[in-house]
Design a protein around this motif. Structure first.
Motif, PDB file in Angstrom:
ATOM      1  N   MET A 195      -2.014  -0.757  35.757  1.00  0.00           N
ATOM      2  CA  MET A 195      -2.784  -1.305  34.628  1.00  0.00           C
ATOM      3  C   MET A 195      -1.885  -1.406  33.399  1.00  0.00           C
ATOM      4  O   MET A 195      -2.006  -0.665  32.443  1.00  0.00           O
ATOM      5  N   GLN A 196      -0.934  -2.304  33.442  1.00  0.00           N
ATOM      6  CA  GLN A 196      -0.058  -2.553  32.312  1.00  0.00           C
ATOM      7  C   GLN A 196       0.024  -4.070  32.140  1.00  0.00           C
ATOM      8  O   GLN A 196       0.924  -4.726  32.635  1.00  0.00           O
ATOM      9  N   GLY A 197      -0.986  -4.643  31.480  1.00  0.00           N
ATOM     10  CA  GLY A 197      -1.065  -6.083  31.334  1.00  0.00           C
ATOM     11  C   GLY A 197      -0.009  -6.623  30.381  1.00  0.00           C
ATOM     12  O   GLY A 197       0.574  -5.898  29.577  1.00  0.00           O
ATOM     13  N   ASN A 198       0.229  -7.919  30.488  1.00  0.00           N
ATOM     14  CA  ASN A 198       1.159  -8.566  29.579  1.00  0.00           C
ATOM     15  C   ASN A 198       0.572  -8.625  28.181  1.00  0.00           C
ATOM     16  O   ASN A 198      -0.630  -8.786  27.996  1.00  0.00           O
ATOM     17  N   ARG A 199       1.436  -8.537  27.179  1.00  0.00           N
ATOM     18  CA  ARG A 199       1.003  -8.592  25.782  1.00  0.00           C
ATOM     19  C   ARG A 199       1.971  -9.446  24.982  1.00  0.00           C
ATOM     20  O   ARG A 199       3.154  -9.537  25.309  1.00  0.00           O
ATOM     21  N   THR A 200       1.431 -10.048  23.937  1.00  0.00           N
ATOM     22  CA  THR A 200       2.271 -10.756  22.979  1.00  0.00           C
ATOM     23  C   THR A 200       2.074 -10.131  21.610  1.00  0.00           C
ATOM     24  O   THR A 200       0.976  -9.676  21.264  1.00  0.00           O
ATOM     25  N   VAL A 201       3.127 -10.118  20.832  1.00  0.00           N
ATOM     26  CA  VAL A 201       3.088  -9.514  19.500  1.00  0.00           C
ATOM     27  C   VAL A 201       2.630 -10.550  18.487  1.00  0.00           C
ATOM     28  O   VAL A 201       2.987 -11.738  18.575  1.00  0.00           O
ATOM     29  N   THR A 202       1.822 -10.121  17.540  1.00  0.00           N
ATOM     30  CA  THR A 202       1.360 -11.008  16.471  1.00  0.00           C
ATOM     31  C   THR A 202       1.261 -10.208  15.180  1.00  0.00           C
ATOM     32  O   THR A 202       1.274  -8.972  15.196  1.00  0.00           O
ATOM     33  N   ARG A 203       1.183 -10.903  14.071  1.00  0.00           N
ATOM     34  CA  ARG A 203       0.997 -10.246  12.771  1.00  0.00           C
ATOM     35  C   ARG A 203      -0.279 -10.789  12.132  1.00  0.00           C
ATOM     36  O   ARG A 203      -0.575 -11.988  12.227  1.00  0.00           O
ATOM     37  N   VAL A 204      -1.020  -9.886  11.498  1.00  0.00           N
ATOM     38  CA  VAL A 204      -2.316 -10.268  10.921  1.00  0.00           C
ATOM     39  C   VAL A 204      -2.450  -9.667   9.525  1.00  0.00           C
ATOM     40  O   VAL A 204      -1.849  -8.637   9.197  1.00  0.00           O
ATOM     41  N   HIS A 205      -3.252 -10.339   8.693  1.00  0.00           N
ATOM     42  CA  HIS A 205      -3.709  -9.748   7.444  1.00  0.00           C
ATOM     43  C   HIS A 205      -4.932  -8.884   7.746  1.00  0.00           C
ATOM     44  O   HIS A 205      -5.692  -9.163   8.676  1.00  0.00           O
ATOM     45  N   THR A 206      -5.118  -7.855   6.960  1.00  0.00           N
ATOM     46  CA  THR A 206      -6.347  -7.073   7.041  1.00  0.00           C
ATOM     47  C   THR A 206      -7.020  -7.079   5.674  1.00  0.00           C
ATOM     48  O   THR A 206      -6.413  -7.461   4.671  1.00  0.00           O
ATOM     49  N   ASN A 207      -8.260  -6.641   5.640  1.00  0.00           N
ATOM     50  CA  ASN A 207      -8.966  -6.543   4.365  1.00  0.00           C
ATOM     51  C   ASN A 207      -8.829  -5.138   3.789  1.00  0.00           C
ATOM     52  O   ASN A 207      -9.809  -4.509   3.389  1.00  0.00           O
ATOM     53  N   HIS A 208      -7.590  -4.646   3.770  1.00  0.00           N
ATOM     54  CA  HIS A 208      -7.276  -3.330   3.213  1.00  0.00           C
ATOM     55  C   HIS A 208      -6.252  -3.477   2.087  1.00  0.00           C
ATOM     56  O   HIS A 208      -5.283  -4.232   2.232  1.00  0.00           O
ATOM     57  N   PHE A 209      -6.470  -2.726   1.012  1.00  0.00           N
ATOM     58  CA  PHE A 209      -5.572  -2.740  -0.136  1.00  0.00           C
ATOM     59  C   PHE A 209      -5.140  -1.299  -0.415  1.00  0.00           C
ATOM     60  O   PHE A 209      -5.989  -0.413  -0.577  1.00  0.00           O
ATOM     61  N   GLN A 210      -3.839  -1.092  -0.475  1.00  0.00           N
ATOM     62  CA  GLN A 210      -3.324   0.274  -0.568  1.00  0.00           C
ATOM     63  C   GLN A 210      -3.437   0.817  -1.997  1.00  0.00           C
ATOM     64  O   GLN A 210      -3.167   0.120  -2.972  1.00  0.00           O
ATOM     65  N   ILE A 211      -3.848   2.076  -2.086  1.00  0.00           N
ATOM     66  CA  ILE A 211      -3.755   2.797  -3.358  1.00  0.00           C
ATOM     67  C   ILE A 211      -2.312   3.278  -3.456  1.00  0.00           C
ATOM     68  O   ILE A 211      -1.898   4.214  -2.760  1.00  0.00           O
ATOM     69  N   THR A 212      -1.515   2.603  -4.292  1.00  0.00           N
ATOM     70  CA  THR A 212      -0.078   2.890  -4.355  1.00  0.00           C
ATOM     71  C   THR A 212       0.246   4.065  -5.263  1.00  0.00           C
ATOM     72  O   THR A 212       1.329   4.643  -5.171  1.00  0.00           O
ATOM     73  N   SER A 213      -0.684   4.404  -6.149  1.00  0.00           N
ATOM     74  CA  SER A 213      -0.460   5.547  -7.029  1.00  0.00           C
ATOM     75  C   SER A 213      -1.777   6.270  -7.255  1.00  0.00           C
ATOM     76  O   SER A 213      -2.756   5.665  -7.698  1.00  0.00           O
ATOM     77  N   LEU A 214      -1.809   7.552  -6.901  1.00  0.00           N
ATOM     78  CA  LEU A 214      -3.019   8.351  -7.092  1.00  0.00           C
ATOM     79  C   LEU A 214      -3.103   8.856  -8.528  1.00  0.00           C
ATOM     80  O   LEU A 214      -2.075   8.952  -9.221  1.00  0.00           O
ATOM     81  N   PRO A 215      -4.302   9.175  -8.996  1.00  0.00           N
ATOM     82  CA  PRO A 215      -4.444   9.745 -10.341  1.00  0.00           C
ATOM     83  C   PRO A 215      -3.565  10.996 -10.500  1.00  0.00           C
ATOM     84  O   PRO A 215      -3.379  11.774  -9.559  1.00  0.00           O
ATOM     85  N   LYS A 216      -3.036  11.175 -11.713  1.00  0.00           N
ATOM     86  CA  LYS A 216      -2.073  12.248 -11.951  1.00  0.00           C
ATOM     87  C   LYS A 216      -2.700  13.499 -12.562  1.00  0.00           C
ATOM     88  O   LYS A 216      -2.024  14.511 -12.740  1.00  0.00           O
ATOM     89  N   ASP A 217      -3.957  13.440 -12.937  1.00  0.00           N
ATOM     90  CA  ASP A 217      -4.588  14.579 -13.591  1.00  0.00           C
ATOM     91  C   ASP A 217      -5.473  15.356 -12.618  1.00  0.00           C
ATOM     92  O   ASP A 217      -5.866  14.858 -11.563  1.00  0.00           O
ATOM     93  N   ASN A 218      -5.794  16.574 -13.036  1.00  0.00           N
ATOM     94  CA  ASN A 218      -6.826  17.325 -12.332  1.00  0.00           C
ATOM     95  C   ASN A 218      -8.187  16.724 -12.646  1.00  0.00           C
ATOM     96  O   ASN A 218      -8.432  16.242 -13.763  1.00  0.00           O
ATOM     97  N   PHE A 219      -9.077  16.744 -11.652  1.00  0.00           N
ATOM     98  CA  PHE A 219     -10.457  16.327 -11.877  1.00  0.00           C
ATOM     99  C   PHE A 219     -11.359  17.535 -11.659  1.00  0.00           C
ATOM    100  O   PHE A 219     -11.234  18.243 -10.660  1.00  0.00           O
TER     101      PHE A 219
END
Length: 789
Positions: free
Chosen positions: A1-25
């Protein structure tokens, strides 16, 4: 059970938090007294912060209930007093500190490889706070909605577009998942227009409406607790949020009450108090609170109120049209909301986010995926799969057709009258297609023969008609009288209740399979429709249509199980929840046994799974014994549907624990079977969009077989888009592996799941979740029919 595969690239509806808050909450428990104004709690806390900038700069984050977070750890515990307007008593708002969270160190946010839940809750509130403070939209859970581009659904309802946003932890990153969404609102209209639209009657008829009649009671249910404003001088100081309708009142203009010790009517009072004339004194009105009565002609529905009841079939169709967006259009709408001119989410411009040092990427995440090659589908010969679909035409015969000894036809569709000959023509075409697919009808019961019965009946007398056709279509032989294999039923275009009654009666009372066909679908006699009906008939009478070639090897000595639980509406406590288990008994996963049970309302865990799995294992053994084979069960694969993220641990403890008890019991008479347990769900907002130059299907979606197993998951899960979406943006299924006794690789599990999406009996295309899960859902639908008929 090792089927053939092709590689692709996709956009997702995810946006990264590149910087977290710096203070205590610092977390605070919020208490508002009096507590009877929950709908206005945000307004109250907002005013507290505006009047006390010393303690609320920057502003605290408030969830609208009992929790607030602030970078200021010194908010006093003494109550803040605030007054919304002079006519109301002041509120006291108390903040009590309960702990602190430091987001500046990513390692401190992670425990045992997982982001701490309190961190996610805080970040969720932060990202919701920015757009909420700017736009003041209607909010439900993690979604907010605007009135822009609203679409009329009819019956006093409209569809509002909006956006969903959720903070999602992934491996070494924290993302924001954003999706477009649509909900149903009461139309912001005059109360009379809304009532007219809902009941489909003129205002003249409304004036004669008896509130105790069926239509009157329907209207009362529709409008109860809906917030309205009153266009009268005495009500000008009301909040824009309006007041909720407590009840409807007949002939509101003539409603009598005591004023200054003397009897008067509402129309007399309005004339004397504000020189206002009631145009329709005999029209119904509304009661606000305990005693205030207002004629409907002065009332208007406040915009932005969610409708939570069941929609009609036509309204559901309209809603689907309003919600459907092709992949490119959906991604464009999301990108514009995040980084376009409108800046709906306000991530980049929000002074609130900037003040706490939080940064969100303005571009969606791009990731690498793979497309699994489709399996080989076998009927009597292998089929060619294109874009997730195949065509059962020409000389294709079913893999295991079952012949029809006797059948009958009943026509409830008034458009298919006997003189037109259209229904007879369709049955002739159906008989031809049955023969082509290998299903032979006994010569005595071919259409037109003496023993073949086709009758026309009034839907009003459905019960008598069904008994009549069931008796006429029966046959006798040397062993006695036997029921027909199936009854074909022609239905009117809109006959949901009639279909339920037919299914209930023929299945529960007569134990005869039925195949229903709706007016508007069958008339053209198209081969595609006819072949689909043939597939359904063969499956219902005990045949197998097709199978995936490789499953016979993968699933040898294996039972594949689908489990699900359905619940009554949230407000219904008198109807039970229904749990369902279906289990394969053959190595091709074509034949299944099913078990259903009722359990207490809204209980998600399957209460008696232990017995249901044991009974299924006995059916598995009996199936093989009946074919002269020694039953051997080495492996059980369970697909569990309908489980939310917060319930995975309970499922692992309670449901897998019950299955382990069965495995221990089986282990006393055979080698203990191994278990693979996989949760599968579509209740999420993750979407994938093909990048330019990458393969797509005809609707612009990613091709079927797309699997994403890195960057968005937690290591033991993956997303699989197994079907070829026809309209809108396809929703992948999310698979979470909770148990893997076979030590299968991720690739092996992914391919098994994909292959099982190709064995749904009545489809000639891959479906979105494995077939056993669909079958479990069908079982629950049937039990629901029995409970409600």
């Amino acid at each position: 059970m090792q089927g053939n595969r092709t590689v692709t690239r996709v956009h997702t509806n995810h946006f990264q938090i590149t910087s977290l808050p710096k203070d205590n909450f610092y977390q605070y428990d919020v208490r508002i007294e009096p507590d009877a104004f929950k709908a206005r709690s945000r307004e109250i806390v907002t005013k507290v912060q505006a009047e006390n900038p010393r303690y609320f700069t920057p502003r605290a984050i408030y969830d609208g209930g009992k929790i607030a977070f602030s970078t200021n750890g010194g908010i006093p515990t003494t109550p803040f007093v605030v007054q919304l307007n002079p006519r109301m008593a002041p509120f006291q708002v108390c903040f009590t500190g309960t702990g602190a969270i430091n987001l500046s160190n990513h390692a401190a946010c992670v425990k045992d490889g997982r982001v701490i839940a309190s961190v996610i809750n805080l970040l969720q509130l932060i990202v919701r706070q920015a757009p909420a403070m700017r736009h003041m939209w209607a909010v439900r859970a993690r979604s907010f909605y605007t009135g822009q581009g609203e679409r009329t659904l009819g019956g006093g309802l409209v569809a509002w577009n909006g956006f969903f946003q959720s903070v999602r932890p992934t491996i070494n990153r924290i993302m924001i998942n954003i999706d477009t969404t649509t909900t149903v609102m009461y139309e912001a209209a005059s109360l009379l227009d809304s009532a007219s639209n809902f009941l489909q009657m003129s205002q003249r008829d409304l004036e004669r409406l008896n509130l105790e009649s069926p239509n009157g009671k329907k209207l009362s249910r529709f409008l109860k607790k809906v917030r309205i404003t009153i266009d009268l001088p005495t009500c000008q100081k009301w909040s824009k949020m309006g007041k909720p309708i407590a009840a409807l009142v007949p002939q509101a203009g003539l409603y009598e009450f005591s004023k200054d010790g003397r009897p008067t009517t509402v129309q007399q009072h309005l004339h004397e108090a504000s020189n206002t004339r009631v145009q329709h004194p005999r029209m119904f009105g509304v009661r606000i609170g305990q005693s205030a009565v207002f004629p409907a002609e002065f009332c208007s529905i406040v915009p932005g109120q969610f409708y939570k009841r069941i929609l009609s079939e036509e309204q559901r169709t309209q809603l689907v049209g309003a919600a459907t967006k092709r992949p490119a259009a959906k991604l464009d709408a999301i990108n514009k909301a995040v980084s376009g001119t409108g800046q709906l989410f306000d991530y980049a411009n929000s002074d609130f986010l900037r003040s706490i040092g939080m940064v969100v990427s303005s571009t969606p995440l791009t990731i690498q995926g793979e497309v699994i090659a489709p399996p080989q589908i076998i009927y009597n010969t292998p089929m060619t799969i294109r874009d997730g679909a195949w065509n059962v035409m020409g000389k294709t015969r079913l893999s295991q057709p079952v012949n029809i000894r006797a059948w009958g036809v009943i026509v409830f569709d008034p458009k298919a009258d006997q003189r037109s000959g259209r229904a007879q023509k369709f049955i002739g075409c159906l008989h031809h297609n049955l023969n082509e697919r290998g299903i032979l009808v006994h010569p005595e019961y071919t259409p037109g023969s003496q023993k073949f019965h086709m009758m026309w009946a009034d839907p009003v007398r459905w019960e008598q008609a069904l008994n009549e056709i069931a008796d006429k279509a029966s046959y006798e032989d040397s062993t006695g009288k036997h029921k027909p294999n199936i009854i074909i039923v022609f239905l009117p275009a809109s006959a949901a209740q009639l279909k339920k009654q037919i299914k209930y009666w023929m299945t529960a009372k007569r134990n005869i399979a039925t195949q229903c066909m709706r007016s508007g679908k069958w008339e053209p006699c198209k081969d595609q429709y006819l072949n689909n009906v043939v597939l359904k008939i063969n499956a219902k009478i005990g045949g197998a249509n097709s199978y995936v070639a490789i499953t016979e090897k993968i699933l040898n000595n294996t039972m594949v199980v689908g489990c699900d639980v359905s619940h009554p509406p949230p407000s219904v406590e008198t109807r039970p929840s229904i749990s369902s288990v279906v289990a394969s008994v053959d190595s091709r996963a074509c034949f299944y046994t099913s078990k259903t049970q009722v359990q207490p309302p809204h209980v998600e865990m399957i209460q008696n799974l232990r017995q249901m799995i044991w009974d299924a294992s006995e059916d598995y053994a009996n199936y093989h014994k009946g074919r002269g084979a020694v039953p051997r069960l080495d492996h059980i694969i369970v697909f569990r549907d309908g489980v939310s993220e917060g319930e995975y641990e309970r499922v692992a403890t309670e449901e897998i624990g019950q299955i382990d008890d069965v495995l221990d019991r089986l282990g006393k008479v055979m080698p203990r079977p191994k278990l693979t347990f996989i949760v599968v769900t579509k209740r999420h907002h993750v979407r994938f969009f093909p990048m330019q130059g990458q393969p797509t299907n005809k609707s612009g979606n990613c091709p079927p077989g797309l699997v994403i197993d890195s960057e968005l998951g937690s290591g033991n899960d993956f997303y699989l888009q197994s079907h070829s979406g026809l309209i809108g943006t396809s929703r992948p299924s999310h698979y979470i592996v909770l148990r893997n006794d076979m030590s299968w690789t991720p690739r092996q599990i992914q391919e098994l799941c994909y292959y099982l999406c190709h064995v749904y009996a009545s489809a000639t295309r891959s479906v979105s979740i494995p077939a056993p899960v669909y079958y479990a859902d069908v079982c629950m639908i049937n039990v629901n029919i029995y409970l409600t008929c």
